[in-house]
Design an enzyme around this catalytic site. Structure first.
Site, PDB file in Angstrom:
ATOM      1  CB  CYS A   1      59.797   1.579  -6.839  1.00 56.31           C
ATOM      2  SG  CYS A   1      61.612   3.017  -6.213  1.00 56.31           S
TER       3      CYS A   1
ATOM      4  CD  GLU B   1      64.586   0.218  -5.628  1.00 53.58           C
ATOM      5  OE1 GLU B   1      63.533  -0.219  -5.976  1.00 53.58           O
ATOM      6  OE2 GLU B   1      65.365   1.919  -6.645  1.00 53.58           O
TER       7      GLU B   1
END
Length: 462
Positions: free
Chosen positions: A269, A235
């Site tokens: 993020c 990720e």
């Protein structure tokens, strides 16, 4: 002996110093984790449920302490830390409630017998061993927990290499898990350098590797793991685009755009980072957006009156500052912010940049801080094109009063893993989390993470 020291980014005070482990020490932690895994894997999924529930409760019981620790180590607002603890507890609850059914054996058929018809088959999701978890600093509890909870339910063990600046949070999490009844060696925390980390990845007892971090880190870890034939879940970073379409409700768009850019001090993020605004509503959106960003109160993250705390470290401050200055040098315009105050701490103000173009850091890259990039689009079609032009594809958003059309755009055209419509949020235990392109691969949450690191066994019956 080499050491690391954690530092409060708001005050620049040293918190604690830790010795780096040798390769031998780290390997021994891995070995003991594997030994604990062997016993843990013998339990049924239902027998693992009480431990997951107790971990969630322990987190809630220590919410204030944990939030304060995360704030000291990373500068996040105290209230954001409290929200993070609750998300972690909810992940434990979700995993305990849904894991046994999601990981249960599945009956299938295969082939056919002339006399008896289809033959019986069984698909079984079996644990594989120790999962090596490499995690960043922006969510010191959430990042490790989303890996840990899923893999404990699957029957695996977990070794965590946390970001050095939040070492204390990683160690405290382990202590609370043990207090909740988790076997002491099943979850290990290693304090090591990158060279030792690479050696752990290649160790035969590590059966899978998961990383949350930059796309550069993902390339390195993915390559080291691939050489050792280890599966990875990555990720990685993103510069998520939020589209303000021609029919957007400006008040709603501005509200969630400010929230989406500044949540967790902009160090998320899936933050809203690029705001792609159609010509028709550009001036109205930008005027209101800049006004609200200018009004943001920055200061001590423990003070509930403040809306923005410091960046996580001086290094992160220097990176964000350089990205803004590099964009301005290439022609970007600062609409607000862009100048750090002369004060103690890694404080960077809420900033809005405009007149952006390819080749600028604020256009091409991820700025991990409270800096918004506003990009003008001709119309809705052009906005979608600009959004997908990025090398990243983690999340994004669409502001439009035509919800059905927004859903069609999100489903059929937006090249990312997650899309928010007329809203902003970070993660939910029941919805898959992950991206595409340079934002990585694999999924967590929503039950998907529990099946990333299992042996999917096919059992053929006559």
């Amino acid at each position: 002996m080499p050491t690391i020291t954690t530092i409060n980014p708001a005050t620049e005070e040293h918190i604690q110093t830790y010795d780096l482990m040798t390769e031998r020490e780290a390997t021994r932690r891995l070995e003991t984790c594997h030994e604990a895994f062997v016993e843990w894997s013998k339990l049924t999924h239902q027998e693992r449920v009480p431990i997951l529930k107790k971990i969630g409760q322990k987190l809630r019981d220590h919410a204030d302490e944990l939030a304060a620790l995360m704030t000291r180590e990373t500068g996040k607002l105290l209230k954001d830390g409290q929200i993070e603890v609750e998300i972690c507890a909810a992940i434990c609850d979700y995993t305990a409630q849904n894991g046994p059914a999601m990981l249960a054996d599945e009956e299938r058929t295969h082939g056919s017998d002339a006399k008896r018809g289809p033959k019986r088959g069984l698909v079984s999701y079996r644990p594989i061993g120790v999962i090596y978890s490499i995690q960043p600093w922006n969510f010191p509890l959430y990042q490790p927990i989303r890996v840990l909870a899923a893999n404990l339910m699957a029957g695996n063990g977990c070794v965590l290499k946390h970001a050095s600046i939040c070492t204390g949070s990683g160690m405290r999490l382990r202590e609370l898990c043990i207090e909740a009844g988790l076997p002491e060696d099943l979850f290990q925390v290693v304090v090591i350098d990158h060279d030792t980390s690479d050696k752990l990845i290649a160790h035969p007892l590590v059966r899978g590797v998961t990383l949350t971090g930059s796309d550069g880190a993902g390339r390195h870890v993915g390559a080291v793991a691939a050489k050792a034939l280890k599966k990875t879940v990555l990720e990685l970073g993103s510069n998520d685009a939020y589209l303000v379409l021609e029919d957007a409700d400006i008040e709603t768009a501005v509200k969630f755009s400010v929230m989406g850019r500044l949540y967790n001090n902009g160090e998320t993020c899936v933050s809203a980072k690029r705001f792609i605004v159609t010509e028709k509503v550009y001036d109205a959106f930008v005027d209101a957006f800049v006004a609200q960003m200018k009004a943001i109160t920055m200061g001590d993250p423990t003070d509930a009156a403040n809306q923005l705390g410091p960046l996580s470290s001086q290094d992160q401050f220097d990176t964000v500052k350089a990205q803004v200055e590099g964009s301005v040098a290439k022609g970007a315009t600062i609409l607000c912010g862009g100048k750090a105050p002369d004060r103690t701490g890694a404080y960077y103000p809420a900033t809005v940049l405009a007149d952006l173009a390819p080749g600028m850091p604020a256009y091409d890259d991820e700025i991990f801080g409270p800096v918004a990039s506003v990009i003008r689009a001709r119309d809705d079609t052009d906005a979608m094109r600009l959004a997908n032009e990025s090398r990243y594809g983690l999340g994004g958003g669409i502001f439009s009063q035509d919800e059905d059309r927004a859903v069609r755009l999100a489903r059929d055209h937006f090249d990312t893993g997650m899309i928010r419509i007329n809203s902003f949020g970070a993660a939910d235990p029941n919805m898959p989390f992950g991206g595409v392109k340079d934002s990585g691969y694999g999924r967590e949450h929503g039950g998907f993470g529990m099946k990333e690191f299992v042996n999917v066994k096919s059992i053929f019956l006559p």
